[in-house]
Design a protein around this motif. Sequence first.
Motif, mmCIF file in Angstrom:
data_model
loop_
_atom_site.group_PDB
_atom_site.id
_atom_site.type_symbol
_atom_site.label_atom_id
_atom_site.label_comp_id
_atom_site.label_asym_id
_atom_site.label_seq_id
_atom_site.Cartn_x
_atom_site.Cartn_y
_atom_site.Cartn_z
ATOM 1 N N VAL A 63 6.287 -3.317 -2.486
ATOM 2 C CA VAL A 63 6.158 -3.627 -1.063
ATOM 3 C C VAL A 63 5.078 -2.719 -0.492
ATOM 4 C CG1 VAL A 63 7.351 -3.708 1.162
ATOM 5 C CG2 VAL A 63 8.636 -4.134 -0.932
ATOM 6 N N GLU A 64 4.181 -3.295 0.312
ATOM 7 C CA GLU A 64 3.142 -2.499 0.978
ATOM 8 C C GLU A 64 3.062 -2.906 2.438
ATOM 9 O OE1 GLU A 64 -0.466 -3.321 -1.123
ATOM 10 O OE2 GLU A 64 0.098 -2.101 -2.858
ATOM 11 N N THR A 65 2.835 -1.937 3.324
ATOM 12 C CA THR A 65 2.636 -2.215 4.739
ATOM 13 C C THR A 65 1.972 -1.020 5.410
ATOM 14 O OG1 THR A 65 3.682 -2.869 6.820
ATOM 15 C CG2 THR A 65 4.950 -1.409 5.383
ATOM 16 N N ASP A 66 1.254 -1.290 6.491
ATOM 17 C CA ASP A 66 0.666 -0.214 7.288
ATOM 18 C C ASP A 66 1.661 0.362 8.290
ATOM 19 O OD1 ASP A 66 -1.744 -0.556 5.997
ATOM 20 O OD2 ASP A 66 -2.581 -1.879 7.533
ATOM 21 N N MET A 67 2.841 -0.256 8.411
ATOM 22 C CA MET A 67 3.854 0.211 9.365
ATOM 23 C C MET A 67 4.469 1.542 8.976
ATOM 24 S SD MET A 67 6.315 -2.924 10.444
ATOM 25 C CE MET A 67 6.461 -3.595 8.791
ATOM 26 N N ALA A 68 4.393 1.877 7.698
ATOM 27 C CA ALA A 68 5.105 3.054 7.206
ATOM 28 C C ALA A 68 4.294 3.759 6.124
ATOM 29 C CB ALA A 68 6.461 2.639 6.635
ATOM 30 N N ALA A 69 4.525 5.055 5.999
ATOM 31 C CA ALA A 69 3.853 5.832 4.960
ATOM 32 C C ALA A 69 4.321 5.399 3.570
ATOM 33 C CB ALA A 69 4.127 7.322 5.169
ATOM 34 N N LYS A 70 5.578 4.944 3.490
ATOM 35 C CA LYS A 70 6.144 4.549 2.201
ATOM 36 C C LYS A 70 7.070 3.363 2.426
ATOM 37 C CE LYS A 70 8.312 6.683 -1.818
ATOM 38 N NZ LYS A 70 8.888 7.906 -2.351
ATOM 39 N N SER A 71 7.002 2.385 1.527
ATOM 40 C CA SER A 71 7.890 1.228 1.616
ATOM 41 C C SER A 71 8.376 0.871 0.207
ATOM 42 C CB SER A 71 7.176 0.041 2.268
ATOM 43 O OG SER A 71 5.942 -0.217 1.639
ATOM 44 N N GLU A 72 9.671 0.599 0.118
ATOM 45 C CA GLU A 72 10.296 0.318 -1.172
ATOM 46 C C GLU A 72 11.423 -0.687 -0.986
ATOM 47 O OE1 GLU A 72 10.043 4.770 -3.180
ATOM 48 O OE2 GLU A 72 11.881 4.219 -2.124
#
Length: 168
Positions: A63-72
């Motif tokens: 999972v990737e997004t600019d909303m968060a530093a890390k996404s899993e």
Amino acid sequence: MKRLLTLVAALCLSSPLLAHDLTVGSLQFIHPHIPQPAASAKAAGGYLAIVNEGSEADKLIGVETDMAAKSEVHESKVDANGVGTMEPVPALDIPAGETVSLERGGYHIMLMGLTGTLTEGEMHKVTLIFEHAGRVEVEFMIDPPMAERMEGMDHSKMDGMQMDEGSN
């Protein structure tokens, strides 16, 4: 009158609030959403259902997004002693012909280190990475906060348990 009702129904069904479901190849993504977290929150959970209408299984592997530093992808569990845990999942199977729900209390997308405030009604891009389908960009809607969605519910009868008067 019938024409008016038909027009109102058509407008409701075409509203942006309902139009964020997506189908890419054999995968369908139903109601990707994030309950609005508190303005000071550092983390949030993302939820949706993934339908695999194909004849082959796939796996959600990132999972990737600019909303968060890390996404899993995470899984929440409660053990026999009632202790809750939440752990990252390296891959989530999406069996052929089945629906996998990412929801509170189970599998979900964990967004850690939020990069800004998430406001109800906004749409945010999240890239889901699959073993076979590859990278799929999905828009997640920021839904009302969980507490707001639960307002008006009669909590005195939840799970058949009676609560003390005034505690709901």
